[in-house]
Design an enzyme around this catalytic site. Sequence first.
Site, PDB file in Angstrom:
ATOM      1  CE  LYS A 241      12.731   0.674  -8.534  1.00 53.59           C
ATOM      2  NZ  LYS A 241      13.465  -0.509  -8.065  1.00 53.59           N
ATOM      3  CB  ILE A 242       3.984   3.368  -7.407  1.00 52.58           C
ATOM      4  CG1 ILE A 242       4.463   2.484  -6.255  1.00 52.58           C
ATOM      5  CG2 ILE A 242       2.462   3.322  -7.504  1.00 52.58           C
ATOM      6  CD1 ILE A 242       3.993   2.937  -4.881  1.00 52.58           C
ATOM      7  CB  THR A 319      -3.278   4.961  -4.706  1.00 49.43           C
ATOM      8  OG1 THR A 319      -2.371   5.151  -5.797  1.00 49.43           O
ATOM      9  CG2 THR A 319      -4.650   4.591  -5.241  1.00 49.43           C
ATOM     10  CB  SER A 320       0.558   8.946  -3.617  1.00 42.80           C
ATOM     11  OG  SER A 320       1.883   9.169  -3.183  1.00 42.80           O
ATOM     12  NE  ARG A 321       2.859   8.712   2.431  1.00 43.05           N
ATOM     13  CZ  ARG A 321       2.869   7.435   2.111  1.00 43.05           C
ATOM     14  NH1 ARG A 321       1.845   6.902   1.458  1.00 43.05           N
ATOM     15  NH2 ARG A 321       3.893   6.666   2.446  1.00 43.05           N
ATOM     16  CG  ASP A 345      -5.903   2.981  -0.912  1.00 43.15           C
ATOM     17  OD1 ASP A 345      -6.847   2.360  -0.383  1.00 43.15           O
ATOM     18  OD2 ASP A 345      -4.702   2.660  -0.745  1.00 43.15           O
ATOM     19  CD  GLU A 350      -4.382   7.690   5.468  1.00 43.37           C
ATOM     20  OE1 GLU A 350      -3.701   6.708   5.753  1.00 43.37           O
ATOM     21  OE2 GLU A 350      -4.673   8.011   4.300  1.00 43.37           O
ATOM     22  CG  HIS A 382      -3.369   3.800   3.424  1.00 40.18           C
ATOM     23  ND1 HIS A 382      -2.893   5.001   3.867  1.00 40.18           N
ATOM     24  CD2 HIS A 382      -2.346   3.238   2.727  1.00 40.18           C
ATOM     25  CE1 HIS A 382      -1.644   5.177   3.462  1.00 40.18           C
ATOM     26  NE2 HIS A 382      -1.289   4.109   2.773  1.00 40.18           N
ATOM     27  CD  GLN A 383      -8.922  -2.117  -0.046  1.00 38.44           C
ATOM     28  OE1 GLN A 383      -9.810  -1.800   0.740  1.00 38.44           O
ATOM     29  NE2 GLN A 383      -9.061  -3.111  -0.913  1.00 38.44           N
ATOM     30  CG  PHE A 385      -0.173  -1.730   1.863  1.00 37.04           C
ATOM     31  CD1 PHE A 385       0.261  -2.761   2.683  1.00 37.04           C
ATOM     32  CD2 PHE A 385      -1.192  -0.907   2.314  1.00 37.04           C
ATOM     33  CE1 PHE A 385      -0.309  -2.962   3.930  1.00 37.04           C
ATOM     34  CE2 PHE A 385      -1.764  -1.097   3.562  1.00 37.04           C
ATOM     35  CZ  PHE A 385      -1.319  -2.127   4.371  1.00 37.04           C
TER      36      PHE A 385
END
Length: 464
Positions: A241-242, A319-321, A345, A350, A382-383, A385
């Site tokens: 979905k992302i 921006t995933s993993r 991200d 991290e 990691h922002q 979301f």
Amino acid sequence: MGCGASKASDGGLPPSRTNATTLRAMHTQLSAEHKRGSAVSEQAEDAPAPEAAPEAAPEAPAPAAEEAPAEATPVPVTGDVVRVVVYSSRQYEVELFEKTAAEFKQKGINVVLDLIEAPLNVRTASFAKEATAVCAFVNDDVGTETIQFLRNNTSVRIILMRCAGFNNVDLAAAGRCEIAVVRVPEYSPYAVAEHSVALAMSLNRKIHRAYTRNRDLNFSLVGLLGFDMRGKTVGIVGTGKIGIAAANIYLGFGCKVVAQSRSARPELVEKGVEYMSIEELCKVSDIISLHAPLTKGTKYCINRETISVMKDGVMIINTSRGALLETSAALEAIKSGKIGALGLDVYENESDIFFNDHTGEILEDDVFTRLVNYPNVLVTGHQGFLTREAISSICAQTLGNLQEFVTAKESGTAFADLKLKNGIVATDVEIAEDRTKMASRAWGALKRLQTLRMYYDSHPDDTW
């Protein structure tokens, strides 16, 4: 130690002063509120009639102030208190979590939250000794030791992951210990997708560099040259979905979008998105945006080999993993100019860096320290979301997952028969690997015992 074994001590280290104070204060406040609510409810329903005043003093009527106003009666709740320890909680989610818990109480579900900043790991698991559930986040340690401690030393029987990823959870150990695991598979795909595009646009038009210059009254345009997004080829790796949301944004820019995923999405194919292998995608893309989950098959899908076939000056966004990208290979490619811009991200190491303030500290991670100092690298902590809509959805779904579990257990459903909507269980391969690991440990222990026995059989005068 197996999940059914007992331990002599709880094994947890004492919490820090701030966390311990916060936890005790939360426990005291919430317990007091619950007791006051129960007392008012009992008075409203079962209070005996007041005794008549003595005849000798008829002039002393009962004060009117003793009558409890109608609005003081709390909303009735049913069932036992369901206590949840929310680990790695931050200020921005406390308000929304408490608001959601209050809404659940209005529905008759007595949820009490203990929100603490400490991450979940084997040392902090003791905070949840009397809890029904723990709520963990993306970088918490929900490995074998943590799960076994929860099983042996607490009343926790469900782990609520308030994120989509669960690569930090030992699902095989959870299954063996009969602790359910649930997640939030989607909250706001638009939040992460929009953030990934924001990173791409900032890197392209050098927004981060212009902002820093302008604060010093330097309005020179030298070094800020970008390019039109329209007409560029964007490769989307992972069309969940992302990924779909990100693809639609790029299509809106007039980009050509290609994709790689386990299966093609008809809604994207209808819009002209072409699916291809990861190697082909790397060859043709001007921008590569990563949105795949982290699995054994996707780890380091962007590595030295795939980077070598990319266009010179390619832009990569993740921006995933973090471990989808081999960071050391990316660092070499930035130095050589193969990668023209990198937006992150997430970062593969991290857990000891993100979500905390390290101002004034010297980070021990040399790769990360070098990475963030390049002018064509933009890192956010990691922002992706972090929108009000996404956090609200995460809170609601997390407590909804808890409600489903509690309802199932109250109806007598056995662990083996649990079918939770957002439940995640170990695959057959993970279960097999876990059994092999357990068997290897047992065999190693047996061999050590046999060695000791042979020694003492040959040395009868030695004592144990």
